[in-house]
Motif scaffolding. Structure first.
Motif, PDB file in Angstrom:
ATOM      1  N   LEU A  71       9.355  -4.018  -4.922  1.00  0.00           N
ATOM      2  CA  LEU A  71       8.568  -4.103  -6.508  1.00  0.00           C
ATOM      3  C   LEU A  71       9.569  -2.653  -7.244  1.00  0.00           C
ATOM      4  CD1 LEU A  71       4.770  -4.105  -5.698  1.00  0.00           C
ATOM      5  CD2 LEU A  71       6.516  -5.918  -6.657  1.00  0.00           C
ATOM      6  N   LYS A  72      10.005  -2.009  -6.595  1.00  0.00           N
ATOM      7  CA  LYS A  72      10.671  -0.712  -7.181  1.00  0.00           C
ATOM      8  C   LYS A  72      12.135  -1.442  -7.692  1.00  0.00           C
ATOM      9  CE  LYS A  72      12.341   3.933  -6.856  1.00  0.00           C
ATOM     10  NZ  LYS A  72      12.572   5.200  -6.154  1.00  0.00           N
ATOM     11  N   GLN A  73      12.799  -2.144  -6.759  1.00  0.00           N
ATOM     12  CA  GLN A  73      14.025  -2.886  -7.167  1.00  0.00           C
ATOM     13  C   GLN A  73      13.896  -3.860  -8.191  1.00  0.00           C
ATOM     14  OE1 GLN A  73      14.981  -4.397  -3.082  1.00  0.00           O
ATOM     15  NE2 GLN A  73      16.310  -2.600  -2.549  1.00  0.00           N
ATOM     16  N   LEU A  74      12.883  -4.368  -8.202  1.00  0.00           N
ATOM     17  CA  LEU A  74      12.723  -5.419  -9.528  1.00  0.00           C
ATOM     18  C   LEU A  74      12.131  -4.830 -10.706  1.00  0.00           C
ATOM     19  CD1 LEU A  74      10.944  -8.435  -7.387  1.00  0.00           C
ATOM     20  CD2 LEU A  74      13.336  -8.075  -7.993  1.00  0.00           C
ATOM     21  N   GLY A  75      11.613  -3.540 -10.660  1.00  0.00           N
ATOM     22  CA  GLY A  75      11.204  -2.744 -11.864  1.00  0.00           C
ATOM     23  C   GLY A  75       9.831  -3.078 -12.116  1.00  0.00           C
ATOM     24  N   LEU A  76       8.951  -3.581 -11.067  1.00  0.00           N
ATOM     25  CA  LEU A  76       7.848  -4.224 -11.305  1.00  0.00           C
ATOM     26  C   LEU A  76       6.914  -3.125 -10.336  1.00  0.00           C
ATOM     27  CD1 LEU A  76       8.144  -7.755  -9.909  1.00  0.00           C
ATOM     28  CD2 LEU A  76       8.042  -6.937 -12.459  1.00  0.00           C
ATOM     29  N   GLU A  77       7.231  -2.029  -9.968  1.00  0.00           N
ATOM     30  CA  GLU A  77       6.429  -1.070  -9.476  1.00  0.00           C
ATOM     31  C   GLU A  77       5.132  -0.547 -10.243  1.00  0.00           C
ATOM     32  OE1 GLU A  77       9.648   1.763 -10.978  1.00  0.00           O
ATOM     33  OE2 GLU A  77       9.381  -0.346 -10.056  1.00  0.00           O
ATOM     34  N   GLU A  78       5.145  -0.584 -11.574  1.00  0.00           N
ATOM     35  CA  GLU A  78       4.073   0.062 -12.450  1.00  0.00           C
ATOM     36  C   GLU A  78       2.788  -1.285 -12.339  1.00  0.00           C
ATOM     37  OE1 GLU A  78       6.850  -2.408 -14.799  1.00  0.00           O
ATOM     38  OE2 GLU A  78       7.102  -0.742 -13.644  1.00  0.00           O
TER      39      GLU A  78
END
Length: 81
Positions: A71-78
């Protein structure tokens, strides 16, 4: 009053990839690059980021086990619940 658009930094964490793509795809990217006045790399980068609008893909990523790094790599962590 007109809203001021700030200049956003380019992604400096880029690296060369060695992909094999069809001649038609290369021609599409080259033509769109010429049309939009973006580099071919910028065109590919922006279009591939549109994959993140695929709700099924995002759902799949959210459901993966131990998905924090993905999720962090995809920019979806939020979006993580």
């Amino acid at each position: 009053m007109k809203k001021f658009n700030y200049i956003k930094p380019k992604n400096l964490n880029s690296e060369r990839v060695n992909w094999v793509i069809s001649e038609q795809t290369r021609n599409i990217v080259a033509a769109f690059s010429e049309y939009s006045e973006y580099t071919e790399s910028e065109v590919v980068d922006e279009f591939l980021k549109n994959i993140l609008t695929d709700e099924e893909f995002v759902d799949w990523a959210m459901k993966k086990r131990n998905n924090k790094r993905l999720l962090k790599q995809l920019g979806l962590e939020e979006m993580e619940v």
